[in-house]
Design an enzyme around this catalytic site. Structure first.
Site, mmCIF file in Angstrom:
data_model
loop_
_atom_site.group_PDB
_atom_site.id
_atom_site.type_symbol
_atom_site.label_atom_id
_atom_site.label_comp_id
_atom_site.label_asym_id
_atom_site.label_seq_id
_atom_site.Cartn_x
_atom_site.Cartn_y
_atom_site.Cartn_z
ATOM 1 N N LYS A 41 0.843 -1.200 0.000
ATOM 2 C CA LYS A 41 0.000 0.000 0.000
ATOM 3 C C LYS A 41 0.876 1.247 0.000
ATOM 4 C CE LYS A 41 -2.348 -2.217 3.535
ATOM 5 N NZ LYS A 41 -2.916 -2.130 4.860
ATOM 6 N N SER A 128 -7.015 3.630 10.221
ATOM 7 C CA SER A 128 -6.145 4.691 9.689
ATOM 8 C C SER A 128 -6.800 5.292 8.452
ATOM 9 C CB SER A 128 -4.775 4.118 9.321
ATOM 10 O OG SER A 128 -4.155 3.584 10.458
HETATM 11 P P1 ADP Z 1 -2.514 -3.348 8.169
HETATM 12 O O1 ADP Z 1 -2.318 -2.326 7.105
HETATM 13 O O2 ADP Z 1 -1.548 -4.473 8.193
HETATM 14 O O3 ADP Z 1 -3.951 -3.753 8.401
HETATM 15 P P2 ADP Z 1 -2.807 -1.477 10.244
HETATM 16 O O4 ADP Z 1 -1.755 -0.549 10.677
HETATM 17 O O5 ADP Z 1 -4.010 -0.894 9.616
HETATM 18 O O6 ADP Z 1 -2.084 -2.565 9.420
HETATM 19 O O7 ADP Z 1 -3.268 -2.324 11.469
HETATM 20 C C1 ADP Z 1 -2.390 -3.157 12.151
HETATM 21 C C2 ADP Z 1 -3.202 -4.052 13.033
HETATM 22 O O8 ADP Z 1 -3.966 -3.260 13.911
HETATM 23 C C3 ADP Z 1 -4.195 -4.945 12.309
HETATM 24 O O9 ADP Z 1 -4.262 -6.155 13.004
HETATM 25 C C4 ADP Z 1 -5.484 -4.196 12.428
HETATM 26 O O10 ADP Z 1 -6.592 -5.065 12.419
HETATM 27 C C5 ADP Z 1 -5.331 -3.593 13.803
HETATM 28 N N1 ADP Z 1 -6.118 -2.390 13.992
HETATM 29 C C6 ADP Z 1 -6.201 -1.315 13.200
HETATM 30 N N2 ADP Z 1 -7.054 -0.393 13.712
HETATM 31 C C7 ADP Z 1 -7.516 -0.922 14.867
HETATM 32 C C8 ADP Z 1 -8.460 -0.496 15.855
HETATM 33 N N3 ADP Z 1 -9.126 0.633 15.736
HETATM 34 N N4 ADP Z 1 -8.666 -1.312 16.883
HETATM 35 C C9 ADP Z 1 -8.025 -2.492 16.973
HETATM 36 N N5 ADP Z 1 -7.171 -2.963 16.095
HETATM 37 C C10 ADP Z 1 -6.911 -2.197 15.041
#
Ligand code: ADP
Length: 162
Positions: A41, A128
């Site tokens: 990404k 995010s």
């Molecule tokens: P990816 O791009 O690998 O999904 P992210 O940075 O978006 O990575 O998220 C990393 C981890 O954190 C993933 O397991 C995702 O499900 C979790 N995650 C993201 N946002 C939240 C949230 N609001 N609450 C709990 N877990 C989250």
């Protein structure tokens, strides 16, 4: 020493991620937040910026470290002496992808266990992507991210063409 890796893109880190880190830090002696560098990404923030924002947010959390990684997660975990990978589960929609990845990682290295943690309910709708979207549209994200991240979002988006 029980050590866990919490990998992700963290573009940028949100209060949901921090909630998961705090929960993991209670369960493990050390948590390494691993910022994916060569993510498929294209992020809004560079890997260095994403790393610095998390470092700022967890400064003072004694058993949390932030590191960048590229390549295979299980190899990074094993090189760090970690026995677990932590992932956050917000909703059923996260499950399919996470389940597939956890089983694939087990196939690659069966010593590494994946642990799923659920955030506080009010973070279950937080991602995010949605934070970036709100910020891009001029909304206030102060309730969803640390103040330093809200500031970084404002700066980044002000510097970019709409
Ligand atoms: P990816 O791009 O690998 O999904 P992210 O940075 O978006 O990575 O998220 C990393 C981890 O954190 C993933 O397991 C995702 O499900 C979790 N995650 C993201 N946002 C939240 C949230 N609001 N609450 C709990 N877990 C989250």
């Amino acid at each position: 020493m029980r050590r866990a890796i919490y990998p992700g893109s963290f573009d940028p880190v949100t209060n949901g991620h921090l909630d998961v880190i705090a929960r993991a830090a209670k369960l493990f002696d050390e948590v390494i937040v691993a910022v994916a560098v060569n993510d498929q990404k294209r992020g809004l923030f560079t890997a260095d910026e994403r790393t610095a924002l998390i470092r700022g947010a967890v400064a003072g959390w004694k058993n949390v470290r932030v590191s960048r990684f590229d390549g295979l997660l299980v190899e990074f975990a094993s090189a760090q002496g970690a026995t677990a990978v932590v992932r956050g589960l917000r909703a059923v929609s996260d499950f399919e992808f996470e389940f597939q990845m956890a089983l694939m990682n087990r196939k690659l290295d069966e010593q590494i266990e994946t642990i799923f943690l659920m955030p506080a309910e009010n973070y279950t709708y937080l991602s995010s992507r949605i934070v970036k979207e709100i910020s891009r549209l001029g909304g206030n994200v102060d309730a969803f991210v640390p103040a330093s991240v809200a500031g970084a979002l404002r700066e980044k988006l002000a510097a970019r063409p709409a």
